[in-house]
Each structure stands twice: as structure tokens, then as C-alpha cells.
Design an enzyme around this catalytic site. Structure first.
Site, PDB file in Angstrom:
ATOM      1  CD  GLU A  76      38.941  34.290  52.448  1.00  0.00           C
ATOM      2  OE1 GLU A  76      40.145  34.156  52.051  1.00  0.00           O
ATOM      3  OE2 GLU A  76      37.843  33.520  52.046  1.00  0.00           O
ATOM      4  CB  THR A  86      35.332  36.107  49.258  1.00  0.00           C
ATOM      5  OG1 THR A  86      34.161  36.696  49.790  1.00  0.00           O
ATOM      6  CG2 THR A  86      36.048  35.603  50.488  1.00  0.00           C
ATOM      7  CG  HIS A 136      39.425  36.958  47.311  1.00  0.00           C
ATOM      8  ND1 HIS A 136      38.913  35.655  47.768  1.00  0.00           N
ATOM      9  CD2 HIS A 136      40.216  37.179  48.378  1.00  0.00           C
ATOM     10  CE1 HIS A 136      39.807  35.219  48.821  1.00  0.00           C
ATOM     11  NE2 HIS A 136      40.577  36.003  49.024  1.00  0.00           N
ATOM     12  N   GLY A 151      37.165  31.021  40.042  1.00  0.00           N
ATOM     13  CA  GLY A 151      35.823  30.961  40.486  1.00  0.00           C
ATOM     14  C   GLY A 151      35.067  29.503  40.006  1.00  0.00           C
ATOM     15  CB  ALA A 161      43.193  30.798  38.360  1.00  0.00           C
ATOM     16  CD  GLN A 192      38.779  25.049  50.064  1.00  0.00           C
ATOM     17  OE1 GLN A 192      38.559  25.917  50.862  1.00  0.00           O
ATOM     18  NE2 GLN A 192      37.843  25.069  49.075  1.00  0.00           N
TER      19      GLN A 192
HETATM   20  P1  FAD Z   1      41.927  27.278  38.650  1.00  0.00           P
HETATM   21  O1  FAD Z   1      43.335  27.246  39.161  1.00  0.00           O
HETATM   22  O2  FAD Z   1      41.765  27.751  37.422  1.00  0.00           O
HETATM   23  O3  FAD Z   1      41.592  25.384  38.838  1.00  0.00           O
HETATM   24  C1  FAD Z   1      40.111  24.911  38.413  1.00  0.00           C
HETATM   25  C2  FAD Z   1      40.444  23.725  38.093  1.00  0.00           C
HETATM   26  O4  FAD Z   1      40.817  23.421  36.653  1.00  0.00           O
HETATM   27  C3  FAD Z   1      41.263  22.514  38.862  1.00  0.00           C
HETATM   28  O5  FAD Z   1      40.922  21.379  38.971  1.00  0.00           O
HETATM   29  C4  FAD Z   1      42.408  22.602  38.187  1.00  0.00           C
HETATM   30  O6  FAD Z   1      43.423  21.586  38.500  1.00  0.00           O
HETATM   31  C5  FAD Z   1      42.155  22.791  36.764  1.00  0.00           C
HETATM   32  N1  FAD Z   1      42.677  23.518  35.734  1.00  0.00           N
HETATM   33  C6  FAD Z   1      43.598  24.549  35.810  1.00  0.00           C
HETATM   34  N2  FAD Z   1      44.442  24.754  34.693  1.00  0.00           N
HETATM   35  C7  FAD Z   1      43.888  23.686  33.914  1.00  0.00           C
HETATM   36  C8  FAD Z   1      44.271  23.338  32.399  1.00  0.00           C
HETATM   37  N3  FAD Z   1      45.242  24.220  31.702  1.00  0.00           N
HETATM   38  N4  FAD Z   1      43.778  22.323  31.758  1.00  0.00           N
HETATM   39  C9  FAD Z   1      42.873  21.423  32.415  1.00  0.00           C
HETATM   40  N5  FAD Z   1      42.433  21.763  33.820  1.00  0.00           N
HETATM   41  C10 FAD Z   1      43.156  22.791  34.484  1.00  0.00           C
HETATM   42  N6  FAD Z   1      35.317  31.375  44.837  1.00  0.00           N
HETATM   43  C11 FAD Z   1      34.693  32.694  44.716  1.00  0.00           C
HETATM   44  O7  FAD Z   1      33.942  32.693  43.887  1.00  0.00           O
HETATM   45  N7  FAD Z   1      35.306  33.876  45.169  1.00  0.00           N
HETATM   46  C12 FAD Z   1      36.066  34.128  46.148  1.00  0.00           C
HETATM   47  O8  FAD Z   1      36.696  35.039  46.565  1.00  0.00           O
HETATM   48  C13 FAD Z   1      37.098  32.738  46.345  1.00  0.00           C
HETATM   49  N8  FAD Z   1      38.145  32.789  47.122  1.00  0.00           N
HETATM   50  C14 FAD Z   1      38.908  31.535  47.322  1.00  0.00           C
HETATM   51  C15 FAD Z   1      39.954  31.277  48.215  1.00  0.00           C
HETATM   52  C16 FAD Z   1      40.774  30.480  48.296  1.00  0.00           C
HETATM   53  C17 FAD Z   1      41.998  30.356  48.980  1.00  0.00           C
HETATM   54  C18 FAD Z   1      40.110  29.250  47.903  1.00  0.00           C
HETATM   55  C19 FAD Z   1      41.289  28.119  48.061  1.00  0.00           C
HETATM   56  C20 FAD Z   1      39.054  29.245  47.139  1.00  0.00           C
HETATM   57  C21 FAD Z   1      38.595  30.436  46.866  1.00  0.00           C
HETATM   58  N9  FAD Z   1      37.290  30.338  45.917  1.00  0.00           N
HETATM   59  C22 FAD Z   1      36.669  31.678  45.494  1.00  0.00           C
HETATM   60  C23 FAD Z   1      36.892  29.138  45.341  1.00  0.00           C
HETATM   61  C24 FAD Z   1      37.316  29.011  44.009  1.00  0.00           C
HETATM   62  O9  FAD Z   1      36.632  29.957  43.127  1.00  0.00           O
HETATM   63  C25 FAD Z   1      36.939  27.573  43.509  1.00  0.00           C
HETATM   64  O10 FAD Z   1      37.637  26.516  44.053  1.00  0.00           O
HETATM   65  C26 FAD Z   1      37.031  27.374  41.775  1.00  0.00           C
HETATM   66  O11 FAD Z   1      36.323  25.995  41.575  1.00  0.00           O
HETATM   67  C27 FAD Z   1      38.596  27.177  41.309  1.00  0.00           C
HETATM   68  O12 FAD Z   1      39.093  28.199  41.227  1.00  0.00           O
HETATM   69  P2  FAD Z   1      40.634  28.259  41.170  1.00  0.00           P
HETATM   70  O13 FAD Z   1      41.092  29.767  40.881  1.00  0.00           O
HETATM   71  O14 FAD Z   1      41.523  27.518  42.147  1.00  0.00           O
HETATM   72  O15 FAD Z   1      40.713  27.738  39.705  1.00  0.00           O
END
Ligand code: FAD
Length: 292
Positions: free
Chosen positions: A17, A48, A77, A108, A127, A179
Site C-alpha cells: 500500500e 489510498t 481507494h 472514510g 461504505a 485493518q
Molecule cells: P463502514 O463500513 O461504513 O463502517 C463505519 C462504521 O459504521 C463501523 O463502525 C460500522 O460497523 C458502522 N456501520 C456500517 N453500516 C452501518 C449501519 N447500516 N448502521 C449503523 N452502523 C453502521 N480512510 C481514508 O480516508 N482513505 C483510505 O484510503 C483508507 N483506506 C483504508 C483501507 C483499509 C484496509 C482500512 C481498514 C481502512 C482504511 N481507511 C481509509 C480508514 C476508513 O476510512 C475508516 O476506518 C472509516 O472510519 C471507516 O470506513 P469503512 O469503509 O470501514 O466504513
């Protein structure tokens, strides 16, 4: 090339990455660093979007460059929270036009200044909304999403977190990247639970080589990861000696990867953070296992 078609079943493969530059003036140095990593011929490289110190502006430039110059498949990403549909759709169009076949669909982090505000009117909540949109436009992307072996910091508990992870997979996600974690047992336990919950897509563990003591605090803050005593002892012993800390951190990450492979996990993503020397050292530590 789609990541889902690159996922190996028998032999170990590594992906790396990188993050895009923060400013135009650092573009060339970041481009050079990412090219050095591409020369190692990883299975794919992810770039990213606005995380790890980079901005979203150059994600595609870096991803396209690696793909075109070195033929390394790339994963762009994309985050959606606090963005409008118009902005996200424009980005999706640009990714497609750049010939990039893989998208890591992320919510995000909520910007600090918007924490606690009513988000019900936002175009994207989670997401899963972005994944559904990527599927709806029928652009034939291979879609990845993120997961958290130690629970996402906003989740009330692991059951809820896994339920929402399943929603992402049901929306059309093809593979999942984790993560960072520093204790492999946490991953094994998590894998058991998500398989029980009916999530069957490939999971690619993310390993972060910690190469200096300052990185430790930042990594914990960012990921909330548990630091095993074995890792803490290493930081205590070598933290004030940068060269020794780097060597020990790379050895620790290498050891994690060997243990993952010994437990039949064949695809590992390394958070190489624009450090070609770290990526190269991990790869050379594993040369006989990787067969390169
Ligand atoms: P989601 O999957 O939407 O989850 C976020 C939170 O919401 C979780 O607690 C989940 O349980 C909860 N949730 C989901 N759906 C619901 C629902 N329907 N009702 C209630 N709660 C819900 N960040 C960046 O800015 N740029 C990047 O390039 C980047 N790359 C990453 C790559 C990886 C492999 C990882 C692990 C993280 C990365 N991140 C990046 C960080 C990420 O954006 C953050 O961790 C962010 O807070 C959550 O993103 P997510 O897509 O996992 O969110």
C-alpha cells in the site's frame, strides 16, 4: 487485472500500500518511491485516498502511473462520507477512464469538525452505500472493502460490526482487507467469527511494519490495535536506536507474515507507506518462501 483473479490459493503473495502526495511539490518524490515499490512486482498495489498524510487529488495519477509503467495491477481507494453524489460519481468515472479495475470502497473517517452533526441528509452514510452504487452503475469493478479484526472504533460491539461487514459483502464487495493488527490470534479469531456469520469472500490481512518508535503511538491511535507484550518489549529495547528499531520492526512484520502463511493465509497486504526499502526488505526476508 482484477484482484479477485489474482488471489492465490497455494503460494504466498504480497501486495503493498502507498499513499499519494500531500502537495504538488512532493509529487515527484512520492512517484519515485511508488515506482521503486512497483519494481518489486507485488501481486497488486493499493493507493489510498486522503489517508496516511496524502490527499485524494493524486490517487489516480499514482495508481495509473504504477499500472502503466510497471504493469502492476492497482487498487484505487475511494471514500464517500461527506462527499456529494456528483463528486463521487465523477471520481468513479475517472477511475474507469484510467483503466483501473479495482476499487476499495470506503466510508472514510468523519471529519473532526463534522463529528456529532446530523448526517441523515448526507448522500452517503456508510461504505455499503458506495458499494451499492458501484454495482448499480455496472462498471464491472472488482470491489474491496475494509474490516476491523479489533472492531471499528465507532462500533458498539463486534457482533454489530460483523453484521455491517456482511451488509457490505451482500451489497457486492468481492474481497476484504483488514485493518492492521499486531497479534495474529486476533485475526484467526475474527476469521472464525465472520465465516460463522456467513461471510465467505477472501480476506486479505493487512500488516504494518513499524519502523520507528513514533509510529507506534500513531498506529495505535489510528487503528486502536492491541500491542502484544512481545511487541512492546521490542519498542522498549530498540525505540531509541532508529536503525535497530527499523530492523526489529521489519523482523516482527516478517514473522507475522510467516505465521499467517503457516496458517494457510496466502495473500497478505503490507502497509508499506511509501517506503521502498521496507517493502524490499520484507520481500527479501521472504525470498525463498515467495520464490523470488
Ligand atoms: P463502514 O463500513 O461504513 O463502517 C463505519 C462504521 O459504521 C463501523 O463502525 C460500522 O460497523 C458502522 N456501520 C456500517 N453500516 C452501518 C449501519 N447500516 N448502521 C449503523 N452502523 C453502521 N480512510 C481514508 O480516508 N482513505 C483510505 O484510503 C483508507 N483506506 C483504508 C483501507 C483499509 C484496509 C482500512 C481498514 C481502512 C482504511 N481507511 C481509509 C480508514 C476508513 O476510512 C475508516 O476506518 C472509516 O472510519 C471507516 O470506513 P469503512 O469503509 O470501514 O466504513
Amino acid at each position: 487485472m482484477k484482484i479477485i483473479d489474482l488471489i492465490t490459493k497455494d503460494t504466498l503473495s504480497l501486495s503493498f500500500e502507498v499513499f499519494p502526495p500531500k502537495t504538488e511539490s512532493s509529487f515527484e518524490s512520492v512517484k519515485t518511491a511508488t515506482e521503486e515499490i512497483a519494481k518489486l512486482k507485488p501481486s497488486f498495489m493499493s493507493v489510498t485516498y486522503g489517508a496516511g498524510g496524502g490527499t485524494s487529488k493524486y490517487t489516480l495519477d499514482i495508481a495509473k502511473n504504477i499500472k502503466e509503467l510497471y504493469g502492476v495491477p492497482t487498487l484505487a481507494h475511494l471514500t464517500c462520507v461527506s462527499s456529494t453524489k456528483e463528486t463521487v460519481q465523477q471520481k468513479i468515472k475517472e477511475i474507469k477512464e484510467a483503466g483501473i479495475e479495482n476499487v476499495m470502497a470506503l466510508r472514510g473517517d468523519i471529519p473532526q469538525e463534522l463529528e456529532g452533526v446530523d448526517r441523515s441528509g448526507w448522500d452517503y452514510q456508510y461504505a455499503a452505500d458506495l458499494i451499492s452504487e458501484l454495482k448499480d452503475i455496472n462498471a464491472d469493478f472488482c470491489i474491496g472493502c475494509a474490516c476491523y479484526p479489533e472492531i471499528h472504533p465507532e462500533s458498539a460491539n463486534q457482533k454489530e460490526d460483523i453484521k455491517h461487514l456482511k451488509e457490505k459483502v451482500d451489497a457486492g464487495c468481492d474481497f476484504i482487507t483488514t485493518q492492521m493488527f499486531f497479534d495474529n490470534n486476533l485475526l484467526y479469531n475474527f476469521l472464525y467469527k465472520i465465516r460463522e456469520a456467513g461471510i465467505t469472500v477472501p480476506v486479505i490481512p493487512g500488516i504494518m511494519p513499524i519502523t520507528n518508535a513514533n509510529q507506534v503511538e500513531r498506529a495505535i491511535k489510528l487503528s486502536g490495535s492491541f500491542m502484544p507484550q512481545r511487541f512492546k518489549s521490542l519498542v522498549d529495547k530498540f525505540g531509541s536506536n532508529p536503525a535497530a528499531m527499523k530492523q526489529a520492526g521489519i523482523a516482527y512484520a516478517t514473522d507475522q507474515i510467516i505465521d499467517l502463511y503457516a496458517n494457510n493465509i496466502t495473500n497478505v497486504h503490507v502497509y508499506s507507506m511509501n517506503k521502498p526499502d521496507v517493502a524490499a526488505k520484507i520481500q527479501s526476508n521472504l525470498s525463498d518462501i515467495l520464490g523470488k
